[in-house]
Design a protein around this motif. Structure first.
Motif, PDB file in Angstrom:
ATOM      1  N   ALA A  89       0.771  -1.152  -0.233  1.00  0.00           N
ATOM      2  CA  ALA A  89      -0.333   0.308   0.217  1.00  0.00           C
ATOM      3  C   ALA A  89       0.734   1.681  -0.162  1.00  0.00           C
ATOM      4  CB  ALA A  89      -0.750   0.425   0.927  1.00  0.00           C
ATOM      5  N   GLY A  90       2.519   0.963   0.046  1.00  0.00           N
ATOM      6  CA  GLY A  90       2.954   1.844  -0.064  1.00  0.00           C
ATOM      7  C   GLY A  90       3.861   2.061   1.272  1.00  0.00           C
ATOM      8  N   LEU A 218      11.010  -0.929  -3.545  1.00  0.00           N
ATOM      9  CA  LEU A 218      10.326  -1.720  -3.796  1.00  0.00           C
ATOM     10  C   LEU A 218       8.744  -1.765  -4.952  1.00  0.00           C
ATOM     11  CD1 LEU A 218      10.123  -3.633  -0.151  1.00  0.00           C
ATOM     12  CD2 LEU A 218      11.224  -3.698  -1.645  1.00  0.00           C
ATOM     13  N   GLY A 219       8.936  -0.553  -5.619  1.00  0.00           N
ATOM     14  CA  GLY A 219       8.218  -0.439  -6.520  1.00  0.00           C
ATOM     15  C   GLY A 219       6.592   0.876  -6.017  1.00  0.00           C
ATOM     16  N   VAL A 220       6.313   0.224  -5.181  1.00  0.00           N
ATOM     17  CA  VAL A 220       5.362   1.286  -4.626  1.00  0.00           C
ATOM     18  C   VAL A 220       5.993   1.442  -3.098  1.00  0.00           C
ATOM     19  CG1 VAL A 220       2.703   0.859  -3.013  1.00  0.00           C
ATOM     20  CG2 VAL A 220       3.279   0.264  -5.639  1.00  0.00           C
ATOM     21  N   LYS A 261       4.192   6.388  -0.138  1.00  0.00           N
ATOM     22  CA  LYS A 261       3.060   6.880  -0.613  1.00  0.00           C
ATOM     23  C   LYS A 261       2.916   7.428  -1.087  1.00  0.00           C
ATOM     24  CE  LYS A 261       0.961   4.386   3.544  1.00  0.00           C
ATOM     25  NZ  LYS A 261       0.094   4.437   4.750  1.00  0.00           N
ATOM     26  N   GLU A 262       3.846   8.793  -1.791  1.00  0.00           N
ATOM     27  CA  GLU A 262       3.971  10.111  -2.200  1.00  0.00           C
ATOM     28  C   GLU A 262       4.593  10.006  -3.727  1.00  0.00           C
ATOM     29  OE1 GLU A 262       5.060  13.173  -0.138  1.00  0.00           O
ATOM     30  OE2 GLU A 262       3.302  12.484   2.269  1.00  0.00           O
ATOM     31  N   THR A 290       0.484  -4.267  -8.629  1.00  0.00           N
ATOM     32  CA  THR A 290       0.478  -3.363  -7.460  1.00  0.00           C
ATOM     33  C   THR A 290       0.852  -2.391  -8.325  1.00  0.00           C
ATOM     34  OG1 THR A 290       0.874  -4.729  -5.569  1.00  0.00           O
ATOM     35  CG2 THR A 290       1.010  -1.882  -5.303  1.00  0.00           C
ATOM     36  N   LEU A 291       1.351  -1.935  -8.982  1.00  0.00           N
ATOM     37  CA  LEU A 291       1.567  -0.001  -9.585  1.00  0.00           C
ATOM     38  C   LEU A 291       0.887   0.135 -10.829  1.00  0.00           C
ATOM     39  CD1 LEU A 291       5.693  -0.854  -9.778  1.00  0.00           C
ATOM     40  CD2 LEU A 291       5.041   0.447  -8.493  1.00  0.00           C
TER      41      LEU A 291
END
Length: 344
Positions: A89-90, A218-220, A261-262, A290-291
């Motif tokens: 979830a970031g 990690l991508g997110v 998260k941004e 996810t991305l």
């Protein structure tokens, strides 16, 4: 954005950071986080709070980061799943290790967390030393090499490490700047690592340039790993610590992690393009899902607003010749085509 404060009530909340205290890591309660807690709040408004019970997603979902001082009690399957969901979830995770002196380290506990969230960084079961750049004993040494722009070069002088382990990769060999991994601190040319517990259960580096702190996008979500307990109050302030850059170092790592998260559209696109270099197909598929879902949400929102912003999204895609990006382009085109058919 200008807000009319005469007609609106505004509640400004600090960015929340949780510190794990439920797995044999009680330093937060013994005052060893006081300096770091104050410094992060004064500079960035980060608010540190403790977790004294089992970790759940509901507990941590509103935070942007979870700190994990070296744990000695394993995380349950439910906790690992909660941390994995938080990362997807970031959310970001910052972990602190320690050396294997007297067999007191527990890298296997930390490494299960890292594996669960899809990181390729691992903690080694060893002790890092420097025979020349130290304060009396080789395991009480100074770190003076900061090879990344993540740490501000003009603020970095030296760190004092006193019970440090090194970092390795998920294959149990030398950690390098590869993929989304960035080494942010390392020992100098004559640093070395040893089996302080004499159990022969760690990876042995060649002499010099041993990684002791690294981060990974990690991508997110994001993750940071430091082989030393740099959060301790004894490293914040005091005449004996004059010249140490510990507060600035911790601050720079935490700031970088706070951006998990941004992420901008450009950052999301770059992360998707870099998935072509991820050799684990399960990790690649999970991170792509996810991305891409985040980008596709932007696409659908743009179409609902009459196509505003869709050209920007497509323009960002054109910078990359990547199979992952090409897959995303096809998905975007399918959505765009479907919406046009529906509207006609």
């Amino acid at each position: 954005t200008i807000i009319d404060t005469a007609t609106k009530n505004i509640n400004i909340e600090a960015k929340l950071v949780f510190v794990d205290c439920a797995h044999g890591n009680k330093d937060y309660f013994t005052g060893r986080f006081a300096g770091m807690k104050m410094d992060l709040f004064q500079h960035y408004g980060f608010q540190l709070k403790s977790i004294s019970k089992a970790i759940t997603y509901e507990t941590i979902k509103d935070a942007f980061m979870v700190m994990m001082p070296h744990p000695s009690i394993p995380y349950s399957t439910d906790e690992l799943n909660a941390l994995k969901k938080f990362s997807k979830a970031g959310g970001s995770i910052l972990m602190f290790g320690q050396s294997d002196y007297s067999n007191k380290s527990h890298p296997e506990i930390q490494n299960k967390v890292l594996a669960a969230i899809g990181s390729t960084i691992r903690f080694n079961d060893d002790q890092v030393c420097d025979p020349t750049n130290n304060i009396g004993a080789p395991f009480r040494f100074f770190v003076t090499k900061f090879p990344s722009s993540i740490t501000k070069a003009d603020e970095m002088t030296k760190l004092l490490f006193r019970t440090c382990c090194s970092l390795i990769n998920s294959n149990g060999t030398a950690l390098k700047n590869q993929g989304r991994v960035t080494i942010v601190a390392m020992g100098d040319e004559d640093s070395y690592n040893q089996e302080a517990d004499e159990k022969n259960d760690g990876y042995k580096y060649a002499v010099g340039n041993i990684p002791v702190a690294a981060v990974e996008d990690l991508g997110v979500g994001r993750v940071g790993c430091i082989g030393e307990n740099t959060y301790q109050d004894s490293l914040y302030g005091g005449t004996s610590n004059k010249g140490l850059c510990t507060p600035a170092f911790n601050r720079s790592i935490c700031y970088w992690l706070s951006l998990g998260k941004e992420k901008t559209l450009r950052a999301l696109t770059r992360s998707i393009a870099e998935l072509d270099y991820e050799f684990n197909p399960e990790v690649r598929a999970a991170q792509y899902e996810t991305l891409s879902n985040q980008v596709l949400r932007n696409v659908r929102r743009s179409i609902e607003e009459g196509g505003k912003g869709l050209s920007e999204i497509k323009r960002e895609m054109e910078y990359y010749d990547s199979e992952s990006i090409n897959q995303l382009k096809r998905q975007i085109q399918q959505i765009d085509t479907f919406e046009k058919i529906q509207n006609n």
